[in-house]
Every structure is written in C-alpha cells, then in structure tokens.
Design a protein around this motif. Structure first.
Motif, PDB file in Angstrom:
ATOM      1  N   LYS A  26     -30.316  58.763   2.559  1.00 39.44           N
ATOM      2  CA  LYS A  26     -30.379  57.909   1.375  1.00 39.44           C
ATOM      3  C   LYS A  26     -31.473  56.867   1.569  1.00 39.44           C
ATOM      4  CE  LYS A  26     -27.529  55.096  -1.712  1.00 39.44           C
ATOM      5  NZ  LYS A  26     -26.172  54.537  -1.958  1.00 39.44           N
ATOM      6  N   GLN A  27     -32.559  57.037   0.798  1.00 40.88           N
ATOM      7  CA  GLN A  27     -33.695  56.113   0.818  1.00 40.88           C
ATOM      8  C   GLN A  27     -34.171  55.838   2.245  1.00 40.88           C
ATOM      9  OE1 GLN A  27     -32.215  52.762  -1.513  1.00 40.88           O
ATOM     10  NE2 GLN A  27     -32.992  53.682  -3.389  1.00 40.88           N
ATOM     11  N   LEU A  28     -34.241  56.889   3.055  1.00 41.44           N
ATOM     12  CA  LEU A  28     -34.649  56.752   4.449  1.00 41.44           C
ATOM     13  C   LEU A  28     -36.113  56.322   4.523  1.00 41.44           C
ATOM     14  CD1 LEU A  28     -33.108  57.178   7.104  1.00 41.44           C
ATOM     15  CD2 LEU A  28     -34.153  59.430   7.262  1.00 41.44           C
ATOM     16  N   THR A  29     -36.358  55.254   5.267  1.00 41.81           N
ATOM     17  CA  THR A  29     -37.700  54.661   5.332  1.00 41.81           C
ATOM     18  C   THR A  29     -38.029  54.288   6.775  1.00 41.81           C
ATOM     19  OG1 THR A  29     -37.489  53.750   3.098  1.00 41.81           O
ATOM     20  CG2 THR A  29     -39.149  52.749   4.515  1.00 41.81           C
ATOM     21  N   LYS A  30     -39.283  54.532   7.151  1.00 46.32           N
ATOM     22  CA  LYS A  30     -39.753  54.120   8.465  1.00 46.32           C
ATOM     23  C   LYS A  30     -41.136  53.493   8.333  1.00 46.32           C
ATOM     24  CE  LYS A  30     -39.812  53.578  12.920  1.00 46.32           C
ATOM     25  NZ  LYS A  30     -38.849  52.676  13.602  1.00 46.32           N
ATOM     26  N   LYS A  31     -41.247  52.236   8.775  1.00 46.95           N
ATOM     27  CA  LYS A  31     -42.519  51.521   8.735  1.00 46.95           C
ATOM     28  C   LYS A  31     -42.962  51.181  10.154  1.00 46.95           C
ATOM     29  CE  LYS A  31     -41.752  49.243   4.250  1.00 46.95           C
ATOM     30  NZ  LYS A  31     -41.670  47.935   3.548  1.00 46.95           N
ATOM     31  N   TYR A  32     -44.251  51.302  10.386  1.00 44.50           N
ATOM     32  CA  TYR A  32     -44.871  50.838  11.626  1.00 44.50           C
ATOM     33  C   TYR A  32     -45.854  49.737  11.225  1.00 44.50           C
ATOM     34  CZ  TYR A  32     -42.986  55.140  13.645  1.00 44.50           C
ATOM     35  OH  TYR A  32     -42.154  56.153  14.060  1.00 44.50           O
ATOM     36  N   LYS A  33     -45.400  48.488  11.331  1.00 49.70           N
ATOM     37  CA  LYS A  33     -46.162  47.342  10.829  1.00 49.70           C
ATOM     38  C   LYS A  33     -46.444  47.550   9.342  1.00 49.70           C
ATOM     39  CE  LYS A  33     -48.043  46.025  15.323  1.00 49.70           C
ATOM     40  NZ  LYS A  33     -49.266  45.766  16.136  1.00 49.70           N
ATOM     41  N   SER A  34     -47.706  47.691   8.943  1.00 54.28           N
ATOM     42  CA  SER A  34     -48.013  47.840   7.520  1.00 54.28           C
ATOM     43  C   SER A  34     -48.059  49.302   7.076  1.00 54.28           C
ATOM     44  CB  SER A  34     -49.365  47.188   7.198  1.00 54.28           C
ATOM     45  OG  SER A  34     -50.415  47.808   7.937  1.00 54.28           O
ATOM     46  N   PHE A  35     -47.944  50.240   8.033  1.00 54.59           N
ATOM     47  CA  PHE A  35     -48.013  51.665   7.709  1.00 54.59           C
ATOM     48  C   PHE A  35     -46.624  52.216   7.417  1.00 54.59           C
ATOM     49  CE2 PHE A  35     -47.844  56.138   9.257  1.00 54.59           C
ATOM     50  CZ  PHE A  35     -48.644  56.698   8.265  1.00 54.59           C
ATOM     51  N   VAL A  36     -46.479  52.851   6.250  1.00 49.79           N
ATOM     52  CA  VAL A  36     -45.200  53.442   5.865  1.00 49.79           C
ATOM     53  C   VAL A  36     -45.253  54.944   6.145  1.00 49.79           C
ATOM     54  CG1 VAL A  36     -43.502  53.756   4.037  1.00 49.79           C
ATOM     55  CG2 VAL A  36     -44.935  51.710   4.054  1.00 49.79           C
ATOM     56  N   ALA A  37     -44.550  55.392   7.188  1.00 49.46           N
ATOM     57  CA  ALA A  37     -44.577  56.802   7.577  1.00 49.46           C
ATOM     58  C   ALA A  37     -43.625  57.640   6.734  1.00 49.46           C
ATOM     59  CB  ALA A  37     -44.224  56.941   9.057  1.00 49.46           C
ATOM     60  N   VAL A  38     -42.480  57.062   6.383  1.00 49.26           N
ATOM     61  CA  VAL A  38     -41.478  57.737   5.551  1.00 49.26           C
ATOM     62  C   VAL A  38     -41.004  56.722   4.516  1.00 49.26           C
ATOM     63  CG1 VAL A  38     -39.235  58.900   5.517  1.00 49.26           C
ATOM     64  CG2 VAL A  38     -40.775  59.229   7.460  1.00 49.26           C
ATOM     65  N   ASN A  39     -41.012  57.119   3.237  1.00 52.86           N
ATOM     66  CA  ASN A  39     -40.798  56.156   2.165  1.00 52.86           C
ATOM     67  C   ASN A  39     -39.668  56.584   1.219  1.00 52.86           C
ATOM     68  OD1 ASN A  39     -41.072  54.112   0.302  1.00 52.86           O
ATOM     69  ND2 ASN A  39     -43.264  54.390  -0.022  1.00 52.86           N
ATOM     70  N   ASN A  40     -38.485  55.982   1.406  1.00 48.50           N
ATOM     71  CA  ASN A  40     -37.345  56.203   0.505  1.00 48.50           C
ATOM     72  C   ASN A  40     -37.017  57.681   0.296  1.00 48.50           C
ATOM     73  OD1 ASN A  40     -36.744  53.430  -0.158  1.00 48.50           O
ATOM     74  ND2 ASN A  40     -38.622  53.402  -1.362  1.00 48.50           N
ATOM     75  N   VAL A  41     -36.886  58.411   1.381  1.00 52.44           N
ATOM     76  CA  VAL A  41     -36.621  59.848   1.315  1.00 52.44           C
ATOM     77  C   VAL A  41     -35.114  60.115   1.280  1.00 52.44           C
ATOM     78  CG1 VAL A  41     -36.773  62.023   2.601  1.00 52.44           C
ATOM     79  CG2 VAL A  41     -38.786  60.560   2.377  1.00 52.44           C
ATOM     80  N   SER A  42     -34.675  60.826   0.249  1.00 47.78           N
ATOM     81  CA  SER A  42     -33.269  61.214   0.112  1.00 47.78           C
ATOM     82  C   SER A  42     -33.163  62.738   0.135  1.00 47.78           C
ATOM     83  CB  SER A  42     -32.687  60.664  -1.196  1.00 47.78           C
ATOM     84  OG  SER A  42     -32.680  59.251  -1.191  1.00 47.78           O
ATOM     85  N   LEU A  43     -32.612  63.272   1.226  1.00 47.87           N
ATOM     86  CA  LEU A  43     -32.486  64.719   1.417  1.00 47.87           C
ATOM     87  C   LEU A  43     -31.038  65.142   1.242  1.00 47.87           C
ATOM     88  CD1 LEU A  43     -34.646  65.200   4.657  1.00 47.87           C
ATOM     89  CD2 LEU A  43     -35.397  65.496   2.289  1.00 47.87           C
ATOM     90  N   HIS A  44     -30.850  66.393   0.819  1.00 42.84           N
ATOM     91  CA  HIS A  44     -29.510  66.968   0.645  1.00 42.84           C
ATOM     92  C   HIS A  44     -29.537  68.383   1.214  1.00 42.84           C
ATOM     93  CE1 HIS A  44     -30.355  64.063  -2.579  1.00 42.84           C
ATOM     94  NE2 HIS A  44     -29.121  63.649  -2.349  1.00 42.84           N
TER      95      HIS A  44
END
Length: 278
Positions: A26-44
């Motif tokens: 649910k809205q999975l997000t991963k940021k490295y400082k200002s870089f967004v590697a994964v942005n609000n990913v919702s998988l089923h």
C-alpha cells in the motif's frame, strides 16, 4: 489515461477478494535523499499465481523486492505477506519466503552442495532439501564442483536452488534467467512455470523483458522510474493493447505487447520531462 485505468483494475477489486492476495503493498515508497526509487506502489499478488514484475533497468523492481524482504526499510507505505505485517512479523515473513536478489554470492572454495548446506543449516531444514533443490534446477551432477568453477549460468541456477530450499510457499526472484544460454533460459522458465502446481507456491519474478514474462506470468505489474504504470492479468494487458491500436486483425503478438510496453514507458518518460521543465 491508460496507466491510471489499468492500475485501478485490481485496486477496485481489492475489497471484494482481499483474502485471495498473499502479498499486498500500500503506497510503498523508498527515497534515497532527494531520489525517489519507488513511488506509492500498491501491488496485489494472488495466492498460487506467478506475478511478473516488469520494467526497464533502474525502474525500482529490485528495491521493491528488497523492501518485501526487509533488506531496506520503506520510507512510506506498508505491505502484508500472507497476513503478516512488516516490521512486526519480519521473522515470520522470512521463514515463508525463498529469494533470489540480483547476482547471488557464494563461498568460492566450497562446492555448490556445501554452499547450499550452509543455508540449509541456518534454516534448520532436513539434509534431503539440498538434494531436492539441486535436482529441481538441474545441478545434481555438479553439486560436488567448487563454486568458483561454476559458469555464470550455473551460479544463477545455484542461486535459484538456494531460494527453493525447503520449497517455501513464496518465491521472490529478481531476474533469475540472467546469464543463462537459450537452453538454460527455457529450462528455468519451465521450472518456474511448474512451481505453483508442483507444491502450491506463489512466485514474484522480475524482468526487463516482456517476452520472457509473457511466457510465465498470470498477472503483471509494469514499473517505470518507481511508478506503477499497469497492474492486471496478461489477458487484460492484451485487451488494452488491442484497444490502443497495437494489434493486427484483432490479434496480439508478443511484438505488439512489447510495442505497447515501450509506448507506456516512453509516454511516462515524456510526462516526467514535461513536469521537470514546468
């Protein structure tokens, strides 16, 4: 817009058949400082299915898988695996998951069998699980060979054998056919396709090649620059390709699906550039 509608297909179904999903994010997000590697990913990801996680290199596939394995913590969002939540149930989750992330590492001066035996002992599995895993990936006759003498393709197979130890109910495989020759790719593909029927497992497999995913997966998620552009069944992807004018005489080939995939990525990239300028 196509991507929003496609992602909404399973999102709309979520409340009705939630129990069918063994992995949800649910809205999975991963940021490295200002870089967004994964942005609000919702998988089923449906139980007993093969879910193809498709995207160009650098799309965020490996980062998403690492979050599911607890190798890196999400910046935002949450996920559930077989009814268990991270981070509270991390150990319980890992006991149910076999994984293969990026290039596997081994002790070069130990044999393939000895490398697997180390993992087996950590997992407290029976000795027979090593023989079983080697047989599954076609390395039975090479189990006694030193790992440093394995070809790249054999190392990939050994990594897959490590994921299969004990036949876990969930497999997370990050581009497991990398480095294999055409024959090896065919064998591993057939093995992965057979696994849900062989011992009732669920497979999440990533690739940057739609032609490979199309031959294995039941459902598919398309990721680009950390954004989920599509989620649904392969049949839904084919139907969307037809509606978008990629088919010929109401027929969809792998080439048509590839064209649609590239079109979706190009459109997303163009949108990103436009937003950056603004």
């Amino acid at each position: 817009m196509l991507s929003q509608g496609c992602v909404g297909i399973m999102e709309a179904m979520k409340g009705d058949v939630y129990m069918d999903y063994i992995i949800t994010t649910k809205q999975l997000t991963k940021k490295y400082k200002s870089f967004v590697a994964v942005n609000n990913v919702s998988l089923h990801i449906r139980k007993g299915s093969i879910y193809g996680f498709l995207g160009p290199n650098g799309a965020g596939k490996s980062t998403t898988m690492k979050m599911l394995l607890g190798l890196t913590a999400p910046t935002k969002g949450s996920f559930t695996i077989d009814g268990k939540r991270f981070p509270n149930d991390r150990i319980s989750i890992l006991k149910e998951v076999g994984s293969f992330i990026e290039s596997p590492s081994f002790y070069a001066n130990l044999t393939g069998k000895e490398n697997l035996d180390i993992i087996r002992r950590i997992l407290r599995l029976p000795k027979s699980s090593v023989t079983d895993a080697l047989e599954l990936v076609g390395l039975s006759e090479f189990g006694g060979r030193l790992a440093k003498k394995y070809s790249l393709g054999m190392k990939q197979r050994l990594g897959l054998a490590g994921a299969l130890l004990g036949r876990p109910p969930i497999l997370i495989l990050d581009e497991p056919t990398n480095g294999l020759d055409p024959s090896g790719i065919h064998e591993i593909r057939n093995l992965i396709k057979s696994l849900p029927g062989l011992y009732d497992c669920t497979v999440l497999i990533s690739s940057h090649m739609l032609s490979e995913i199309e031959l294995m997966a039941d459902d598919i998620g398309i990721l680009n620059h950390g954004h989920l552009l599509f989620e649904g069944s392969l049949d839904e992807l084919r139907q969307n390709a037809l509606q978008s004018g990629f088919g010929t005489d109401n027929k969809i080939s792998v080439a048509h699906l590839e064209d649609m995939f590239l079109s979706m990525v190009d459109k997303d990239n163009a949108g990103r550039k436009k937003r950056a300028i603004l």
